[in-house]
Scaffold this motif. Structure first.
Motif, PDB file in Angstrom:
ATOM      1  N   ALA A  96     -52.178-127.393 -13.326  1.00  0.00           N
ATOM      2  CA  ALA A  96     -51.909-129.141 -13.798  1.00  0.00           C
ATOM      3  C   ALA A  96     -51.097-128.900 -15.123  1.00  0.00           C
ATOM      4  N   GLY A  97     -50.281-129.698 -15.303  1.00  0.00           N
ATOM      5  CA  GLY A  97     -49.346-129.674 -16.206  1.00  0.00           C
ATOM      6  C   GLY A  97     -49.394-130.994 -17.186  1.00  0.00           C
ATOM      7  N   LEU A  98     -49.084-130.710 -18.523  1.00  0.00           N
ATOM      8  CA  LEU A  98     -49.136-131.849 -19.368  1.00  0.00           C
ATOM      9  C   LEU A  98     -47.812-131.817 -20.300  1.00  0.00           C
ATOM     10  N   ALA A  99     -47.253-132.601 -20.638  1.00  0.00           N
ATOM     11  CA  ALA A  99     -46.125-132.837 -21.721  1.00  0.00           C
ATOM     12  C   ALA A  99     -46.720-133.394 -22.929  1.00  0.00           C
ATOM     13  N   LEU A 129     -49.895-121.636 -19.838  1.00  0.00           N
ATOM     14  CA  LEU A 129     -48.176-121.493 -19.974  1.00  0.00           C
ATOM     15  C   LEU A 129     -47.790-122.421 -20.777  1.00  0.00           C
ATOM     16  N   PHE A 130     -46.861-122.017 -21.689  1.00  0.00           N
ATOM     17  CA  PHE A 130     -46.144-123.207 -22.562  1.00  0.00           C
ATOM     18  C   PHE A 130     -44.700-122.916 -22.323  1.00  0.00           C
ATOM     19  N   ARG A 131     -44.067-123.959 -22.333  1.00  0.00           N
ATOM     20  CA  ARG A 131     -42.466-124.070 -22.221  1.00  0.00           C
ATOM     21  C   ARG A 131     -41.921-125.288 -23.134  1.00  0.00           C
ATOM     22  N   ARG A 132     -40.862-125.558 -23.654  1.00  0.00           N
ATOM     23  CA  ARG A 132     -40.421-126.643 -24.010  1.00  0.00           C
ATOM     24  C   ARG A 132     -39.641-127.068 -22.948  1.00  0.00           C
ATOM     25  N   GLY A 133     -39.761-128.683 -23.068  1.00  0.00           N
ATOM     26  CA  GLY A 133     -39.096-129.520 -22.043  1.00  0.00           C
ATOM     27  C   GLY A 133     -37.507-130.009 -22.762  1.00  0.00           C
TER      28      GLY A 133
END
Length: 168
Positions: A96-99, A129-133
């Motif tokens: 599941a992903g959240l921005a 897991l973390f990334r920058r949009g």
């Protein structure tokens, strides 16, 4: 062996739903957005020289493990990556992903150094897991069965901040 039948990308449009749908009902999309359903491919093997296509981001966790985030068809991407001699699995349905736009919200839920992104770490007491949009927002992915809990933690932090400044 292909397991494309497990992929949300291979399901009828009305056959799947986000694990965050109920938790994020009524949430302000200017503060938090649902990213569930974005293509995620887990890769195991030698990922050091791996090339990515346009619209893809490779998050290396170790020399032999990575996640490939793709806007394309995740099962097709996994098949392409496997042709390079590594193991690759479509994990889109597993996460599941959240921005999240607000740094203060993130600070309440993790002690992660945002300069280290993309990376893995703890978020709301679970592995993430973390990334920058490209929009500057932080994208956080957790195992889908924990998604509702994490979304509620984010909404609680937002409510506690009374509309803190956006972070871009």
């Amino acid at each position: 062996m292909s397991r494309a039948f497990l992929s949300p990308a291979r399901c009828a449009d009305d056959a799947t739903t986000s694990p965050l749908r109920r938790a994020l009902e009524g949430a302000d999309p200017a503060q938090v957005r649902d990213l569930s359903g974005e293509g995620i491919v887990e890769i195991r093997g030698n990922v050091e020289g791996m090339a990515t296509d346009a619209g893809e981001e490779l998050m290396r966790l170790s020399p032999r493990r990575a996640f490939l985030f793709t806007g394309g068809d995740a099962p097709a991407v996994a098949e392409r990556v496997r042709s390079g001699g590594v193991l690759a699995y479509d994990m889109t349905g597993a996460y599941a992903g959240l921005a999240i736009s607000d740094e203060q919200v993130l600070r309440r839920l993790t002690d992660l150094d945002f300069g280290q992104i993309p990376t893995a770490g703890s978020f709301a007491h679970v592995s993430a897991l973390f990334r920058r949009g490209i929009d500057g927002w932080i994208h956080v992915y957790v195992h889908q069965e924990l998604g509702h809990y994490v979304a509620e933690a984010v909404l609680d932090a937002l409510a506690g901040l009374e509309g803190g400044a956006e972070w871009h």
